[in-house]
Design an enzyme around this catalytic site. Structure first.
Site, PDB file in Angstrom:
ATOM      1  N   LYS A  11       0.841  -1.208   0.000  1.00 28.18           N
ATOM      2  CA  LYS A  11       0.000   0.000   0.000  1.00 28.18           C
ATOM      3  C   LYS A  11       0.882   1.266   0.000  1.00 28.18           C
ATOM      4  CE  LYS A  11      -3.478  -2.686   2.364  1.00 28.18           C
ATOM      5  NZ  LYS A  11      -4.719  -2.698   3.107  1.00 28.18           N
ATOM      6  N   HIS A  95      -8.489  -3.493  -6.125  1.00 29.25           N
ATOM      7  CA  HIS A  95      -8.454  -3.619  -4.658  1.00 29.25           C
ATOM      8  C   HIS A  95      -9.609  -2.807  -4.062  1.00 29.25           C
ATOM      9  CE1 HIS A  95      -7.102  -3.178  -0.511  1.00 29.25           C
ATOM     10  NE2 HIS A  95      -6.336  -4.229  -0.730  1.00 29.25           N
ATOM     11  N   GLU A 170     -11.180 -10.929  -1.035  1.00 32.77           N
ATOM     12  CA  GLU A 170     -10.856 -10.081   0.108  1.00 32.77           C
ATOM     13  C   GLU A 170     -12.140  -9.489   0.689  1.00 32.77           C
ATOM     14  OE1 GLU A 170      -6.497  -8.768   0.006  1.00 32.77           O
ATOM     15  OE2 GLU A 170      -7.654  -7.248  -1.005  1.00 32.77           O
TER      16      GLU A 170
HETATM   17  C1  PEP Z   1      -5.048  -6.017   1.601  1.00 32.27           C
HETATM   18  O1  PEP Z   1      -4.998  -4.809   1.627  1.00 32.27           O
HETATM   19  O2  PEP Z   1      -5.038  -6.597   0.510  1.00 32.27           O
HETATM   20  C2  PEP Z   1      -5.109  -6.732   2.854  1.00 32.27           C
HETATM   21  C3  PEP Z   1      -5.522  -7.968   2.829  1.00 32.27           C
HETATM   22  O3  PEP Z   1      -4.744  -6.036   3.990  1.00 32.27           O
HETATM   23  P1  PEP Z   1      -4.586  -6.632   5.479  1.00 32.27           P
HETATM   24  O4  PEP Z   1      -3.771  -7.909   5.345  1.00 32.27           O
HETATM   25  O5  PEP Z   1      -3.851  -5.581   6.230  1.00 32.27           O
HETATM   26  O6  PEP Z   1      -5.945  -6.912   5.998  1.00 32.27           O
END
Ligand code: PEP
Length: 256
Positions: A11, A95, A170
């Site tokens: 990020k 994302h 996700e």
């Molecule tokens: C992401 O941003 O793709 C993610 C899964 O973040 P985190 O592992 O911090 O939840």
């Protein structure tokens, strides 16, 4: 038959010097790891330096986004071919933070996936529901809608192309919250995605496309998640910023 793939999404973190320090540690610690593909997604500014540092390593470099045009008057955008030129072989697309904060839509995701693949990049396409959508019972509808966007312009992928398409499931409620999906909750959606691929793309696509889980993956929950039959690795945010945690997650993805 699917090689697990673990990618660290850094990020908006890390200078070039910090990025090089982290990948140097990853290279040293993961050099002997077999049967797991590993990638890092630094910020745009560090991509080329990281790619050069990883030239003699099997760790691959991913961008966190890309544009769908190769050139033109598109101030601020970065083309897939430019990412190749910088040493990237993958791009994360769609994302949830891009969808939430930067106006990414299913339509733009489809265009970006098509452009990334056409330029020779692999595409890690993100799908997943918000907490309100999960609580409202629409998880599968939302994931299906995201998948339609991802595959809108892909056509019928051949075997080589399937290696370059990855879906990251996700759940938005699990990203950066410390609240992870249980292995059973994740597996349920991964199995749904695989079924959708069989029906809407091809049996070969369903068998070959890797489906990563992402959402607060940490060393202490990674083993249980990676044990699920349809989870083929992880997209890792917060825990990818520290070498020790990311290395432990990569090791957890090794097939039993
Ligand atoms: C992401 O941003 O793709 C993610 C899964 O973040 P985190 O592992 O911090 O939840």
């Amino acid at each position: 038959m699917r090689t697990p793939f673990v990618v660290g999404n850094w990020k908006l973190h890390k200078t070039i010097a910090e990025s090089l320090a982290l990948v140097t540690e990853l290279k040293n610690q993961l050099g002997a790891l077999r049967e797991v593909a590993v990638g890092v997604a630094p910020p745009f500014t560090a991509l080329n330096a990281v790619a050069k540092r990883l030239e003699d390593s099997s760790i691959v470099v991913s961008a966190q986004d890309c544009y769908w045009e190769e050139k033109g008057a598109f101030t601020g955008e970065v083309a897939p071919g430019m990412l190749r030129d910088a040493g990237c072989t993958w791009a994360i697309i769609g994302h949830s933070e891009r969808r939430q904060f930067f106006g990414e839509t299913d339509e733009t995701v489809g265009k970006k996936v098509k452009a990334a693949l056409a330029a020779g990049l692999g595409a890690i396409a993100c799908v997943g529901e918000t907490l309100a959508q999960r609580d409202g019972g629409t998880t599968f509808q939302v994931v299906e809608q995201h998948l339609r966007g991802v595959f809108a312009d892909v056509g019928a992928p051949d075997a080589a192309l399937l290696e370059r398409i990855v879906i990251a499931y996700e759940p938005v409620w699990a990203i950066g919250t410390g609240r992870t999906a249980t292995p059973a909750q994740a597996q349920e959606v991964h199995a749904f995605i695989r079924g959708w691929l069989t029906e809407n793309v091809s049996a070969a696509a369903s068998a070959a496309i890797r489906i990563q889980y992402g959402g607060s993956v940490k060393p202490d929950n990674a083993v249980a998640l990676m044990r699920e039959p349809d989870i083929d690795g992880a997209l890792v945010g917060g825990a990818s910023l520290q070498a020790a945690d990311f290395v432990a997650i990569c090791r957890a993805a090794k097939p039993a």
